[in-house]
Design a protein around this motif. Sequence first.
Motif, mmCIF file in Angstrom:
data_model
loop_
_atom_site.group_PDB
_atom_site.id
_atom_site.type_symbol
_atom_site.label_atom_id
_atom_site.label_comp_id
_atom_site.label_asym_id
_atom_site.label_seq_id
_atom_site.Cartn_x
_atom_site.Cartn_y
_atom_site.Cartn_z
ATOM 1 N N VAL A 22 -9.381 23.886 19.446
ATOM 2 C CA VAL A 22 -10.166 24.764 18.576
ATOM 3 C C VAL A 22 -11.534 24.117 18.361
ATOM 4 O O VAL A 22 -11.628 22.987 17.892
ATOM 5 N N PHE A 23 -12.576 24.850 18.737
ATOM 6 C CA PHE A 23 -13.953 24.413 18.544
ATOM 7 C C PHE A 23 -14.604 25.398 17.581
ATOM 8 O O PHE A 23 -14.796 26.565 17.917
ATOM 9 N N ILE A 24 -14.912 24.941 16.393
ATOM 10 C CA ILE A 24 -15.602 25.758 15.403
ATOM 11 C C ILE A 24 -17.006 25.189 15.277
ATOM 12 O O ILE A 24 -17.192 24.006 14.946
ATOM 13 N N SER A 25 -17.977 26.010 15.546
ATOM 14 C CA SER A 25 -19.365 25.556 15.676
ATOM 15 C C SER A 25 -19.857 24.701 14.512
ATOM 16 O O SER A 25 -20.499 23.672 14.728
ATOM 17 N N SER A 26 -19.558 25.100 13.294
ATOM 18 C CA SER A 26 -20.105 24.356 12.153
ATOM 19 C C SER A 26 -19.510 22.954 12.033
ATOM 20 O O SER A 26 -20.127 22.072 11.441
ATOM 21 N N ARG A 27 -18.337 22.729 12.592
ATOM 22 C CA ARG A 27 -17.738 21.378 12.614
ATOM 23 C C ARG A 27 -18.490 20.469 13.581
ATOM 24 O O ARG A 27 -18.553 19.258 13.391
ATOM 25 N N HIS A 28 -19.003 21.065 14.664
ATOM 26 C CA HIS A 28 -19.650 20.274 15.718
ATOM 27 C C HIS A 28 -21.177 20.380 15.682
ATOM 28 O O HIS A 28 -21.851 19.716 16.468
ATOM 29 N N ARG A 29 -21.674 21.269 14.813
ATOM 30 C CA ARG A 29 -23.108 21.463 14.625
ATOM 31 C C ARG A 29 -23.812 21.954 15.882
ATOM 32 O O ARG A 29 -24.964 21.595 16.157
ATOM 33 N N GLU A 69 -27.604 29.429 10.870
ATOM 34 C CA GLU A 69 -27.693 28.188 10.099
ATOM 35 C C GLU A 69 -26.332 27.745 9.580
ATOM 36 O O GLU A 69 -25.974 26.568 9.677
ATOM 37 N N VAL A 70 -25.557 28.663 9.035
ATOM 38 C CA VAL A 70 -24.234 28.285 8.515
ATOM 39 C C VAL A 70 -23.274 28.009 9.668
ATOM 40 O O VAL A 70 -22.462 27.091 9.601
ATOM 41 N N ASP A 71 -23.367 28.787 10.748
ATOM 42 C CA ASP A 71 -22.490 28.556 11.899
ATOM 43 C C ASP A 71 -22.756 27.209 12.553
ATOM 44 O O ASP A 71 -21.843 26.578 13.085
ATOM 45 N N ARG A 72 -24.009 26.769 12.506
ATOM 46 C CA ARG A 72 -24.378 25.477 13.088
ATOM 47 C C ARG A 72 -24.132 24.336 12.107
ATOM 48 O O ARG A 72 -24.230 23.164 12.455
ATOM 49 N N GLY A 73 -23.819 24.657 10.867
ATOM 50 C CA GLY A 73 -23.584 23.622 9.862
ATOM 51 C C GLY A 73 -24.852 23.078 9.255
ATOM 52 O O GLY A 73 -24.831 22.036 8.599
ATOM 53 N N ASP A 74 -25.973 23.779 9.444
ATOM 54 C CA ASP A 74 -27.240 23.338 8.856
ATOM 55 C C ASP A 74 -27.271 23.591 7.356
ATOM 56 O O ASP A 74 -27.985 22.895 6.628
#
Length: 181
Positions: free
Chosen positions: A110-117, A30-35
């Motif tokens: 750089v691709f950070i999951s929580s930035r891109h959901r 959830e946090v990694d996905r930005g939820d």
Amino acid sequence: VIGTEGYNNYLKVIDPDGKRRDFFQSLANEVDRGDITNKEFLRLVAHHTGDTVEHITKELFEKVTINRPLVAYIQELKRIYKIGLLSNYTYEWMEALLEKHNLYPLFDAVFISSRHRIIKPDAAAFEKALHLTGVKPEEAIFVDDRHIHVDAANRLGLTGILYTSVAQLKKDIKSIGVETV
């Protein structure tokens, strides 16, 4: 892979028998996905463990150590190849780690999951990272320490390598014909 994963190390201490592993993994997703926000994540972990937010932050973020042999190898590869970072992580912490340890120069994208959901192993995460890096799947090598992510990369046409050590990675990279300096 570029740093120790504080969360998994922390889980081994607070959930040694793994009975709550799925629950804690769902929070991480959830946090990694930005939820949920980083603050919400810490509050939930504190609530379910009885630990303090301050201690959890120390265990999950402040104790992360950078894999310096891997950084050196990435620097070697960067002389010839584009390098991208695709990470399932909370952007607040990943951006701070990249800045603190001067790691941004290692990466063309750089691709950070929580930035891109979007999180790995979702195909959209790989596709977005490829787009940001400017490479086609068949031109890309994806390195990760989780089978599920490597398998997803392979299904999309990337060459996936399961990371266990820098020495193993060097052998695997060489075995697929990648030249290094």
